[in-house]
Design an enzyme around this catalytic site. Sequence first.
Site, PDB file in Angstrom:
ATOM      1  N   SER A 128       0.781  -1.243   0.012  1.00  0.00           N
ATOM      2  CA  SER A 128       0.037  -0.101   0.089  1.00  0.00           C
ATOM      3  C   SER A 128       0.697   1.298   0.094  1.00  0.00           C
ATOM      4  O   SER A 128       0.206   2.490  -0.345  1.00  0.00           O
ATOM      5  CB  SER A 128      -0.780   0.107   1.362  1.00  0.00           C
ATOM      6  N   CYS A 140       3.074  -1.550 -12.737  1.00  0.00           N
ATOM      7  CA  CYS A 140       3.478  -0.295 -13.468  1.00  0.00           C
ATOM      8  C   CYS A 140       4.376  -0.930 -14.392  1.00  0.00           C
ATOM      9  O   CYS A 140       5.581  -0.215 -14.434  1.00  0.00           O
ATOM     10  CB  CYS A 140       3.923   1.055 -12.368  1.00  0.00           C
ATOM     11  N   GLY A 190      -1.597   6.107  -1.717  1.00  0.00           N
ATOM     12  CA  GLY A 190      -2.470   6.741  -2.573  1.00  0.00           C
ATOM     13  C   GLY A 190      -3.839   6.000  -2.772  1.00  0.00           C
ATOM     14  O   GLY A 190      -4.886   6.547  -2.887  1.00  0.00           O
TER      15      GLY A 190
END
Length: 519
Positions: free
Chosen positions: A260, A384, A264
Amino acid sequence: MSDSDIGDDEDEDAPITASNFEARSLALDAMAAREAQLDAQELQLVGQADVDEFEGAEDMDNDEEEVDAPEAVGAILPTAEEREDEKRVGGPEVHVVQKRMRECVRILKRWKVYGVKSGRARSEFLEQLVLDIANYYGYNVFLAEKLFQLFPVTEARSSEPYEAIEFFDANEVPRPVTIRTNSLRTRRRDLAQALINRGVNLEPIGKWTNVGLQVYESSVPIGATPEYLAGHYMLQAASSFLPVIALSPQPHERVLDMASSPGGKTTHMAALMQNTGIIFANDANKARTKSLTANVHRLGCKNVVVCSYDGREFPKVMGGFDRVLLDAPCSGTGVISKDASVKTNKTERDFTLLSHLQKQLILCGIDSVNPASRTGGYLVYSTCSVAVDENEAVVDYALRKRPNVHLVDTGLEFGRSGYTSYRGKSFHASVKLTRRFYPHVHNVDGFFVAKFKIMKRAKKEKGEDEVKQGVVMDEDGPQEEIRFDEMGDGQYIQEAKRRRLKARGLRVPPRSHAAGAAA
Protein backbone atom coordinates in the site's frame (compact mmCIF):
# COMPACT_ATOMS: atom_id res chain seq x y z
CA MET A 1 -19.75 38.33 -34.07
CA SER A 2 -22.65 37.38 -31.81
CA ASP A 3 -23.60 39.13 -28.57
CA SER A 4 -22.43 36.14 -26.59
CA ASP A 5 -19.00 36.32 -28.22
CA ILE A 6 -18.75 39.99 -27.37
CA GLY A 7 -19.72 39.26 -23.80
CA ASP A 8 -17.09 36.56 -23.54
CA ASP A 9 -14.41 38.91 -24.86
CA GLU A 10 -15.36 41.62 -22.38
CA ASP A 11 -15.30 39.13 -19.49
CA GLU A 12 -12.05 37.49 -20.53
CA ASP A 13 -9.86 39.41 -18.08
CA ALA A 14 -12.35 39.25 -15.22
CA PRO A 15 -11.26 37.26 -12.14
CA ILE A 16 -12.35 33.62 -12.01
CA THR A 17 -14.83 32.97 -9.24
CA ALA A 18 -17.04 30.09 -8.16
CA SER A 19 -19.99 31.69 -9.97
CA ASN A 20 -18.30 32.02 -13.38
CA PHE A 21 -15.96 29.01 -13.25
CA GLU A 22 -18.37 26.64 -15.00
CA ALA A 23 -19.43 29.24 -17.59
CA ARG A 24 -15.82 30.03 -18.48
CA SER A 25 -15.05 26.34 -18.85
CA LEU A 26 -18.03 25.84 -21.20
CA ALA A 27 -16.99 28.86 -23.24
CA LEU A 28 -13.48 27.49 -23.68
CA ASP A 29 -14.90 24.13 -24.77
CA ALA A 30 -17.12 25.84 -27.34
CA MET A 31 -14.19 27.88 -28.67
CA ALA A 32 -12.07 24.72 -29.00
CA ALA A 33 -14.91 22.99 -30.87
CA ARG A 34 -15.21 25.91 -33.33
CA GLU A 35 -11.46 25.92 -33.96
CA ALA A 36 -11.47 22.17 -34.50
CA GLN A 37 -14.29 22.53 -37.04
CA LEU A 38 -12.38 25.21 -38.95
CA ASP A 39 -9.24 23.06 -38.96
CA ALA A 40 -11.23 20.11 -40.29
CA GLN A 41 -12.63 22.23 -43.12
CA GLU A 42 -9.16 23.44 -44.08
CA LEU A 43 -7.81 19.91 -44.04
CA GLN A 44 -10.68 18.76 -46.22
CA LEU A 45 -9.87 21.41 -48.82
CA VAL A 46 -6.17 20.62 -49.08
CA GLY A 47 -6.29 16.95 -48.10
CA GLN A 48 -6.82 15.49 -51.56
CA ALA A 49 -3.93 17.50 -52.98
CA ASP A 50 -1.65 16.24 -50.22
CA VAL A 51 -2.72 12.64 -50.81
CA ASP A 52 -2.04 12.92 -54.54
CA GLU A 53 1.34 14.48 -53.86
CA PHE A 54 2.24 11.78 -51.30
CA GLU A 55 1.21 8.95 -53.65
CA GLY A 56 3.24 10.49 -56.44
CA ALA A 57 6.28 10.73 -54.17
CA GLU A 58 5.79 7.10 -53.13
CA ASP A 59 5.69 6.02 -56.76
CA MET A 60 8.89 7.94 -57.48
CA ASP A 61 10.49 6.45 -54.40
CA ASN A 62 9.50 2.96 -55.45
CA ASP A 63 10.87 3.50 -58.96
CA GLU A 64 14.18 4.69 -57.55
CA GLU A 65 14.39 1.76 -55.17
CA GLU A 66 13.71 -0.68 -57.99
CA VAL A 67 17.06 0.38 -59.41
CA ASP A 68 19.10 1.19 -56.30
CA ALA A 69 17.63 -1.15 -53.70
CA PRO A 70 20.49 -3.71 -53.50
CA GLU A 71 23.20 -1.10 -53.02
CA ALA A 72 21.32 1.69 -51.20
CA VAL A 73 19.45 -0.52 -48.77
CA GLY A 74 22.40 -2.77 -48.03
CA ALA A 75 24.64 0.25 -47.35
CA ILE A 76 22.44 1.31 -44.45
CA LEU A 77 23.81 -1.47 -42.27
CA PRO A 78 27.34 -0.72 -40.99
CA THR A 79 30.15 -3.17 -41.65
CA ALA A 80 32.13 -4.82 -38.88
CA GLU A 81 34.93 -2.30 -39.38
CA GLU A 82 32.53 0.63 -39.15
CA ARG A 83 31.08 -0.74 -35.91
CA GLU A 84 34.56 -1.04 -34.43
CA ASP A 85 35.29 2.54 -35.47
CA GLU A 86 32.08 3.69 -33.79
CA LYS A 87 33.00 1.89 -30.57
CA ARG A 88 36.51 3.34 -30.67
CA VAL A 89 35.18 6.92 -30.68
CA GLY A 90 32.60 6.24 -27.97
CA GLY A 91 29.63 5.39 -30.15
CA PRO A 92 28.07 6.70 -33.36
CA GLU A 93 27.09 10.32 -33.79
CA VAL A 94 23.51 11.22 -32.96
CA HIS A 95 22.54 12.34 -36.45
CA VAL A 96 23.92 9.10 -37.92
CA VAL A 97 21.89 7.00 -35.50
CA GLN A 98 18.73 9.02 -36.18
CA LYS A 99 19.06 8.60 -39.93
CA ARG A 100 19.85 4.90 -39.66
CA MET A 101 16.84 4.27 -37.36
CA ARG A 102 14.56 6.12 -39.76
CA GLU A 103 15.81 4.11 -42.72
CA CYS A 104 15.58 0.78 -40.89
CA VAL A 105 11.97 1.53 -39.93
CA ARG A 106 11.11 2.41 -43.53
CA ILE A 107 12.67 -0.78 -44.84
CA LEU A 108 11.09 -3.05 -42.23
CA LYS A 109 7.66 -1.56 -42.83
CA ARG A 110 7.83 -2.32 -46.54
CA TRP A 111 10.14 -5.27 -46.60
CA LYS A 112 8.74 -6.69 -49.85
CA VAL A 113 9.55 -3.43 -51.65
CA TYR A 114 12.85 -2.36 -50.08
CA GLY A 115 14.36 -5.27 -48.21
CA VAL A 116 14.09 -8.39 -50.32
CA LYS A 117 16.36 -7.11 -53.07
CA SER A 118 19.01 -5.87 -50.65
CA GLY A 119 20.46 -9.34 -50.17
CA ARG A 120 20.48 -8.85 -46.38
CA ALA A 121 18.40 -10.76 -43.83
CA ARG A 122 15.49 -9.07 -42.09
CA SER A 123 16.99 -10.06 -38.74
CA GLU A 124 20.05 -7.92 -39.52
CA PHE A 125 17.93 -4.80 -39.86
CA LEU A 126 16.02 -5.66 -36.67
CA GLU A 127 19.25 -6.23 -34.76
CA GLN A 128 20.71 -2.95 -35.97
CA LEU A 129 17.54 -1.05 -35.11
CA VAL A 130 17.55 -2.43 -31.54
CA LEU A 131 21.23 -1.49 -31.12
CA ASP A 132 20.57 2.03 -32.38
CA ILE A 133 17.56 2.41 -30.06
CA ALA A 134 19.70 1.31 -27.12
CA ASN A 135 22.43 3.81 -28.06
CA TYR A 136 20.10 6.70 -28.82
CA TYR A 137 17.83 6.40 -25.77
CA GLY A 138 20.41 5.07 -23.29
CA TYR A 139 19.07 1.54 -22.62
CA ASN A 140 21.01 -1.65 -22.17
CA VAL A 141 20.56 -3.91 -25.19
CA PHE A 142 18.58 -6.53 -23.25
CA LEU A 143 15.86 -4.13 -22.09
CA ALA A 144 15.74 -2.27 -25.42
CA GLU A 145 15.06 -5.56 -27.22
CA LYS A 146 12.49 -6.66 -24.62
CA LEU A 147 10.48 -3.44 -24.96
CA PHE A 148 10.93 -3.35 -28.72
CA GLN A 149 9.33 -6.80 -29.03
CA LEU A 150 6.06 -5.46 -27.58
CA PHE A 151 5.43 -3.60 -30.84
CA PRO A 152 6.35 -5.91 -33.71
CA VAL A 153 6.76 -4.69 -37.28
CA THR A 154 4.50 -6.34 -39.85
CA GLU A 155 3.49 -5.59 -43.41
CA ALA A 156 -0.14 -5.44 -42.27
CA ARG A 157 0.66 -2.49 -40.01
CA SER A 158 2.80 -0.62 -42.51
CA SER A 159 0.28 2.23 -42.78
CA GLU A 160 0.53 2.98 -39.03
CA PRO A 161 3.30 5.00 -37.35
CA TYR A 162 6.03 2.79 -36.03
CA GLU A 163 4.87 2.32 -32.47
CA ALA A 164 8.08 1.17 -30.80
CA ILE A 165 9.80 4.48 -31.60
CA GLU A 166 6.80 6.39 -30.26
CA PHE A 167 6.94 4.37 -27.05
CA PHE A 168 10.64 5.07 -26.50
CA ASP A 169 10.08 8.76 -27.30
CA ALA A 170 7.23 8.97 -24.77
CA ASN A 171 9.50 7.55 -22.06
CA GLU A 172 11.72 10.61 -22.47
CA VAL A 173 8.87 13.03 -21.67
CA PRO A 174 7.55 13.48 -18.10
CA ARG A 175 3.91 12.58 -17.58
CA PRO A 176 1.51 15.39 -16.62
CA VAL A 177 1.29 16.35 -12.94
CA THR A 178 -2.02 15.08 -11.58
CA ILE A 179 -3.75 15.30 -8.22
CA ARG A 180 -6.63 13.33 -6.72
CA THR A 181 -9.33 15.21 -4.83
CA ASN A 182 -9.96 13.78 -1.36
CA SER A 183 -13.74 13.55 -1.28
CA LEU A 184 -13.62 13.04 2.49
CA ARG A 185 -12.51 16.67 2.87
CA THR A 186 -13.82 18.61 -0.13
CA ARG A 187 -15.38 18.52 -3.59
CA ARG A 188 -13.39 18.67 -6.83
CA ARG A 189 -15.10 21.88 -7.92
CA ASP A 190 -14.29 23.65 -4.65
CA LEU A 191 -10.70 22.40 -4.72
CA ALA A 192 -10.24 23.55 -8.32
CA GLN A 193 -11.53 27.02 -7.44
CA ALA A 194 -9.24 27.30 -4.41
CA LEU A 195 -6.17 26.29 -6.42
CA ILE A 196 -7.08 28.58 -9.34
CA ASN A 197 -7.23 31.48 -6.89
CA ARG A 198 -3.66 30.58 -5.87
CA GLY A 199 -2.43 30.76 -9.46
CA VAL A 200 -2.69 27.13 -10.49
CA ASN A 201 -3.73 26.33 -14.07
CA LEU A 202 -5.60 23.02 -14.10
CA GLU A 203 -8.53 21.09 -15.55
CA PRO A 204 -10.22 17.68 -15.06
CA ILE A 205 -8.19 14.70 -16.27
CA GLY A 206 -11.01 13.08 -18.20
CA LYS A 207 -14.48 11.62 -18.04
CA TRP A 208 -13.21 8.33 -16.61
CA THR A 209 -12.53 9.88 -13.18
CA ASN A 210 -14.55 12.40 -11.17
CA VAL A 211 -11.80 13.20 -8.65
CA GLY A 212 -8.72 13.76 -10.84
CA LEU A 213 -7.24 17.12 -11.86
CA GLN A 214 -4.35 17.76 -14.23
CA VAL A 215 -2.00 20.61 -13.35
CA TYR A 216 -0.50 22.49 -16.30
CA GLU A 217 1.39 25.20 -14.46
CA SER A 218 1.49 26.62 -10.97
CA SER A 219 2.93 29.74 -9.37
CA VAL A 220 3.03 27.95 -5.99
CA PRO A 221 4.55 24.58 -4.99
CA ILE A 222 1.69 22.15 -5.61
CA GLY A 223 2.91 19.89 -2.80
CA ALA A 224 2.99 22.63 -0.13
CA THR A 225 -0.26 24.55 -0.45
CA PRO A 226 -2.59 24.96 2.55
CA GLU A 227 -5.07 22.72 0.74
CA TYR A 228 -2.46 19.98 0.42
CA LEU A 229 -1.46 20.22 4.09
CA ALA A 230 -5.14 20.14 5.08
CA GLY A 231 -5.57 16.87 3.18
CA HIS A 232 -7.83 18.17 0.41
CA TYR A 233 -5.85 16.34 -2.28
CA MET A 234 -3.12 13.81 -2.92
CA LEU A 235 -0.34 14.15 -5.48
CA GLN A 236 -0.88 10.95 -7.44
CA ALA A 237 -0.23 9.67 -10.95
CA ALA A 238 -3.35 9.23 -13.06
CA SER A 239 -2.49 5.57 -13.70
CA SER A 240 -2.70 4.90 -9.94
CA PHE A 241 -6.42 5.70 -10.04
CA LEU A 242 -7.07 2.76 -12.36
CA PRO A 243 -6.73 -0.27 -10.04
CA VAL A 244 -8.92 1.34 -7.37
CA ILE A 245 -11.59 2.18 -9.95
CA ALA A 246 -11.46 -1.42 -11.16
CA LEU A 247 -11.69 -2.83 -7.61
CA SER A 248 -14.61 -0.49 -6.75
CA PRO A 249 -14.71 -1.09 -2.97
CA GLN A 250 -18.11 -0.63 -1.37
CA PRO A 251 -19.02 0.88 2.03
CA HIS A 252 -18.85 -1.42 5.07
CA GLU A 253 -16.61 -3.95 3.32
CA ARG A 254 -13.42 -5.56 4.58
CA VAL A 255 -10.55 -4.76 2.19
CA LEU A 256 -6.86 -5.60 2.00
CA ASP A 257 -4.22 -3.51 0.22
CA MET A 258 -1.28 -5.92 0.05
CA ALA A 259 1.38 -3.38 -0.99
CA SER A 260 0.00 0.00 0.00
CA SER A 261 2.81 2.51 0.57
CA PRO A 262 2.80 5.52 0.16
CA GLY A 263 -0.99 5.35 0.51
CA GLY A 264 -2.47 6.88 -2.64
CA LYS A 265 -4.60 3.84 -3.45
CA THR A 266 -5.43 3.13 0.21
CA THR A 267 -6.76 6.64 0.82
CA HIS A 268 -8.63 6.53 -2.50
CA MET A 269 -10.39 3.36 -1.34
CA ALA A 270 -11.16 4.93 2.04
CA ALA A 271 -12.86 7.83 0.25
CA LEU A 272 -14.91 5.47 -1.94
CA MET A 273 -15.94 3.52 1.18
CA GLN A 274 -16.91 6.82 2.89
CA ASN A 275 -14.73 6.00 5.91
CA THR A 276 -16.82 2.91 6.69
CA GLY A 277 -15.82 -0.74 6.86
CA ILE A 278 -12.12 -1.47 7.36
CA ILE A 279 -9.01 -1.37 5.17
CA PHE A 280 -5.87 -3.24 6.13
CA ALA A 281 -3.01 -1.30 4.52
CA ASN A 282 0.01 -3.59 4.43
CA ASP A 283 3.56 -2.97 3.27
CA ALA A 284 6.47 -5.39 3.63
CA ASN A 285 8.96 -2.54 4.17
CA LYS A 286 8.36 -1.21 7.67
CA ALA A 287 10.23 2.03 6.96
CA ARG A 288 7.76 2.86 4.18
CA THR A 289 4.80 2.61 6.53
CA LYS A 290 5.81 5.98 8.03
CA SER A 291 4.82 7.88 4.89
CA LEU A 292 1.77 5.64 4.56
CA THR A 293 0.63 6.49 8.10
CA ALA A 294 1.30 10.21 7.55
CA ASN A 295 -0.87 10.30 4.42
CA VAL A 296 -3.65 8.33 6.10
CA HIS A 297 -3.77 10.87 8.94
CA ARG A 298 -3.43 13.91 6.66
CA LEU A 299 -6.33 12.83 4.45
CA GLY A 300 -8.57 11.97 7.41
CA CYS A 301 -9.00 8.24 6.74
CA LYS A 302 -10.45 6.69 9.89
CA ASN A 303 -11.09 3.14 8.66
CA VAL A 304 -7.46 2.20 7.89
CA VAL A 305 -5.28 -0.21 9.88
CA VAL A 306 -1.58 -0.07 8.93
CA CYS A 307 0.44 -3.30 9.19
CA SER A 308 3.78 -4.62 7.96
CA TYR A 309 3.93 -8.24 6.83
CA ASP A 310 5.42 -10.03 3.88
CA GLY A 311 2.50 -10.23 1.46
CA ARG A 312 3.16 -13.94 1.05
CA GLU A 313 2.16 -14.49 4.70
CA PHE A 314 -1.47 -13.77 3.88
CA PRO A 315 -3.93 -15.42 4.49
CA LYS A 316 -2.06 -17.02 7.42
CA VAL A 317 -2.00 -13.62 9.14
CA MET A 318 -5.55 -12.70 8.18
CA GLY A 319 -8.08 -13.65 5.54
CA GLY A 320 -11.76 -13.45 4.74
CA PHE A 321 -11.61 -10.14 2.83
CA ASP A 322 -14.37 -8.93 0.54
CA ARG A 323 -11.84 -7.37 -1.85
CA VAL A 324 -8.07 -7.43 -2.21
CA LEU A 325 -5.86 -5.00 -4.11
CA LEU A 326 -2.42 -6.23 -5.17
CA ASP A 327 -0.32 -3.51 -6.78
CA ALA A 328 2.62 -5.87 -7.07
CA PRO A 329 6.32 -4.97 -6.89
CA CYS A 330 7.58 -4.86 -10.47
CA SER A 331 10.42 -3.80 -12.76
CA GLY A 332 9.03 -0.29 -13.34
CA THR A 333 9.24 -0.46 -17.13
CA GLY A 334 6.07 1.62 -17.29
CA VAL A 335 7.51 4.54 -15.29
CA ILE A 336 10.86 5.03 -17.03
CA SER A 337 10.06 8.73 -17.44
CA LYS A 338 10.20 9.01 -13.61
CA ASP A 339 13.13 6.65 -13.00
CA ALA A 340 15.67 6.60 -15.81
CA SER A 341 17.87 4.11 -13.90
CA VAL A 342 15.51 1.35 -15.07
CA LYS A 343 17.06 1.72 -18.54
CA THR A 344 20.37 0.21 -17.45
CA ASN A 345 19.91 -1.72 -14.21
CA LYS A 346 17.39 -4.39 -15.29
CA THR A 347 18.56 -7.81 -16.44
CA GLU A 348 16.85 -11.05 -17.35
CA ARG A 349 17.43 -12.32 -13.81
CA ASP A 350 15.46 -9.37 -12.39
CA PHE A 351 12.43 -10.22 -14.51
CA THR A 352 12.65 -13.90 -13.56
CA LEU A 353 12.78 -13.15 -9.82
CA LEU A 354 10.05 -10.51 -9.96
CA SER A 355 7.77 -12.77 -11.95
CA HIS A 356 8.24 -15.54 -9.39
CA LEU A 357 7.45 -13.16 -6.51
CA GLN A 358 4.36 -11.84 -8.30
CA LYS A 359 3.04 -15.37 -8.83
CA GLN A 360 3.45 -16.12 -5.13
CA LEU A 361 1.74 -12.88 -4.12
CA ILE A 362 -1.24 -13.28 -6.45
CA LEU A 363 -1.98 -16.79 -5.18
CA CYS A 364 -1.82 -15.58 -1.58
CA GLY A 365 -4.06 -12.65 -2.47
CA ILE A 366 -6.63 -14.95 -4.07
CA ASP A 367 -6.60 -17.21 -1.02
CA SER A 368 -7.20 -14.17 1.22
CA VAL A 369 -10.51 -13.36 -0.49
CA ASN A 370 -13.75 -14.63 1.00
CA PRO A 371 -15.52 -16.37 -1.91
CA ALA A 372 -18.79 -16.31 0.03
CA SER A 373 -18.78 -12.50 0.26
CA ARG A 374 -22.20 -11.09 -0.61
CA THR A 375 -20.87 -7.81 -1.99
CA GLY A 376 -17.34 -8.65 -3.14
CA GLY A 377 -15.16 -11.65 -3.75
CA TYR A 378 -12.81 -9.73 -6.05
CA LEU A 379 -9.07 -9.26 -6.44
CA VAL A 380 -7.42 -6.65 -8.64
CA TYR A 381 -3.85 -7.28 -9.79
CA SER A 382 -1.88 -4.35 -11.19
CA THR A 383 1.70 -3.40 -12.03
CA CYS A 384 3.49 -0.32 -13.35
CA SER A 385 5.21 -2.54 -15.91
CA VAL A 386 4.55 -3.25 -19.59
CA ALA A 387 6.45 -6.57 -19.65
CA VAL A 388 4.30 -9.57 -20.57
CA ASP A 389 6.07 -11.93 -18.15
CA GLU A 390 5.03 -9.67 -15.25
CA ASN A 391 1.47 -9.21 -16.44
CA GLU A 392 -0.34 -11.67 -18.71
CA ALA A 393 1.97 -14.54 -17.77
CA VAL A 394 1.24 -14.03 -14.05
CA VAL A 395 -2.51 -13.77 -14.64
CA ASP A 396 -2.50 -16.92 -16.76
CA TYR A 397 -0.54 -18.74 -14.03
CA ALA A 398 -3.16 -17.75 -11.42
CA LEU A 399 -5.98 -18.99 -13.64
CA ARG A 400 -4.26 -22.37 -14.02
CA LYS A 401 -3.42 -22.76 -10.33
CA ARG A 402 -6.80 -21.65 -8.98
CA PRO A 403 -9.67 -23.25 -10.96
CA ASN A 404 -12.25 -21.42 -8.82
CA VAL A 405 -11.06 -18.06 -10.19
CA HIS A 406 -11.94 -16.31 -13.44
CA LEU A 407 -11.30 -12.91 -14.99
CA VAL A 408 -14.05 -10.29 -15.28
CA ASP A 409 -14.30 -6.94 -17.02
CA THR A 410 -12.27 -4.25 -15.25
CA GLY A 411 -14.91 -1.61 -15.88
CA LEU A 412 -12.27 0.78 -17.26
CA GLU A 413 -13.47 2.74 -20.28
CA PHE A 414 -10.15 2.89 -22.09
CA GLY A 415 -6.92 0.96 -22.44
CA ARG A 416 -5.84 -1.85 -24.72
CA SER A 417 -6.77 -5.50 -24.24
CA GLY A 418 -4.12 -7.82 -22.81
CA TYR A 419 -2.20 -10.22 -25.02
CA THR A 420 -3.68 -13.69 -25.49
CA SER A 421 -0.57 -14.81 -27.36
CA TYR A 422 2.94 -13.43 -27.32
CA ARG A 423 6.07 -14.69 -29.07
CA GLY A 424 4.89 -18.28 -29.28
CA LYS A 425 3.21 -18.37 -25.87
CA SER A 426 -0.57 -18.72 -25.65
CA PHE A 427 -2.58 -17.51 -22.67
CA HIS A 428 -6.15 -18.16 -21.57
CA ALA A 429 -8.68 -16.51 -23.90
CA SER A 430 -10.15 -14.46 -21.03
CA VAL A 431 -6.84 -12.62 -20.58
CA LYS A 432 -8.12 -10.20 -23.23
CA LEU A 433 -10.33 -8.76 -20.44
CA THR A 434 -7.24 -7.28 -18.80
CA ARG A 435 -6.19 -3.74 -19.65
CA ARG A 436 -2.86 -2.30 -20.80
CA PHE A 437 -2.00 1.39 -20.70
CA TYR A 438 0.87 3.01 -22.61
CA PRO A 439 2.44 6.47 -22.22
CA HIS A 440 2.46 7.16 -25.97
CA VAL A 441 -1.21 6.19 -26.38
CA HIS A 442 -2.99 7.22 -23.19
CA ASN A 443 -0.55 9.84 -21.81
CA VAL A 444 -0.33 8.00 -18.49
CA ASP A 445 2.40 5.82 -17.03
CA GLY A 446 2.68 2.33 -18.48
CA PHE A 447 0.28 0.20 -16.44
CA PHE A 448 -1.53 -3.13 -16.34
CA VAL A 449 -4.82 -3.99 -14.58
CA ALA A 450 -6.60 -7.34 -14.20
CA LYS A 451 -9.71 -8.11 -12.15
CA PHE A 452 -10.49 -11.58 -10.75
CA LYS A 453 -13.73 -12.95 -9.37
CA ILE A 454 -13.16 -15.64 -6.74
CA MET A 455 -15.82 -18.33 -6.53
CA LYS A 456 -16.41 -21.10 -4.02
CA ARG A 457 -14.41 -24.24 -4.64
CA ALA A 458 -16.43 -26.97 -6.32
CA LYS A 459 -17.43 -29.87 -4.05
CA LYS A 460 -15.62 -33.13 -4.68
CA GLU A 461 -17.72 -35.83 -6.23
CA LYS A 462 -18.31 -39.08 -4.39
CA GLY A 463 -15.37 -41.43 -4.77
CA GLU A 464 -12.98 -38.67 -5.86
CA ASP A 465 -11.07 -38.84 -2.57
CA GLU A 466 -10.53 -42.58 -3.01
CA VAL A 467 -8.96 -42.00 -6.38
CA LYS A 468 -6.69 -39.12 -5.21
CA GLN A 469 -5.89 -40.37 -1.71
CA GLY A 470 -2.43 -41.67 -2.49
CA VAL A 471 -1.42 -39.11 -5.13
CA VAL A 472 1.43 -36.72 -4.39
CA MET A 473 0.83 -33.28 -5.97
CA ASP A 474 3.49 -30.82 -7.00
CA GLU A 475 3.75 -27.95 -9.46
CA ASP A 476 3.61 -30.32 -12.43
CA GLY A 477 0.55 -32.24 -11.21
CA PRO A 478 0.20 -35.79 -9.84
CA GLN A 479 3.52 -37.58 -9.69
CA GLU A 480 3.18 -40.92 -7.96
CA GLU A 481 0.74 -43.02 -5.98
CA ILE A 482 1.42 -43.99 -2.35
CA ARG A 483 -0.33 -46.99 -0.81
CA PHE A 484 -0.26 -47.82 2.90
CA ASP A 485 -0.27 -51.37 4.30
CA GLU A 486 -1.66 -51.02 7.82
CA MET A 487 -0.81 -54.63 8.80
CA GLY A 488 2.76 -54.42 7.56
CA ASP A 489 3.31 -51.01 9.20
CA GLY A 490 1.99 -52.11 12.60
CA GLN A 491 5.41 -53.02 14.00
CA TYR A 492 6.83 -49.63 13.03
CA ILE A 493 3.94 -47.88 14.75
CA GLN A 494 4.45 -49.92 17.95
CA GLU A 495 8.19 -49.24 17.88
CA ALA A 496 7.50 -45.49 17.68
CA LYS A 497 5.19 -45.79 20.71
CA ARG A 498 7.94 -47.60 22.68
CA ARG A 499 10.39 -44.78 21.93
CA ARG A 500 7.92 -42.11 23.07
CA LEU A 501 7.25 -44.00 26.38
CA LYS A 502 10.97 -44.46 26.98
CA ALA A 503 11.63 -40.76 26.39
CA ARG A 504 9.01 -39.89 29.04
CA GLY A 505 10.62 -42.29 31.56
CA LEU A 506 7.70 -44.75 31.60
CA ARG A 507 7.80 -48.54 31.63
CA VAL A 508 8.28 -49.91 28.14
CA PRO A 509 6.59 -53.24 27.28
CA PRO A 510 8.81 -55.93 25.80
CA ARG A 511 9.04 -56.14 22.02
CA SER A 512 7.47 -59.57 21.93
CA HIS A 513 4.39 -58.14 23.69
CA ALA A 514 4.29 -55.27 21.26
CA ALA A 515 4.53 -57.65 18.34
CA GLY A 516 1.75 -59.77 19.77
CA ALA A 517 -0.42 -56.71 20.26
CA ALA A 518 0.21 -55.71 16.68
CA ALA A 519 -0.79 -59.16 15.48
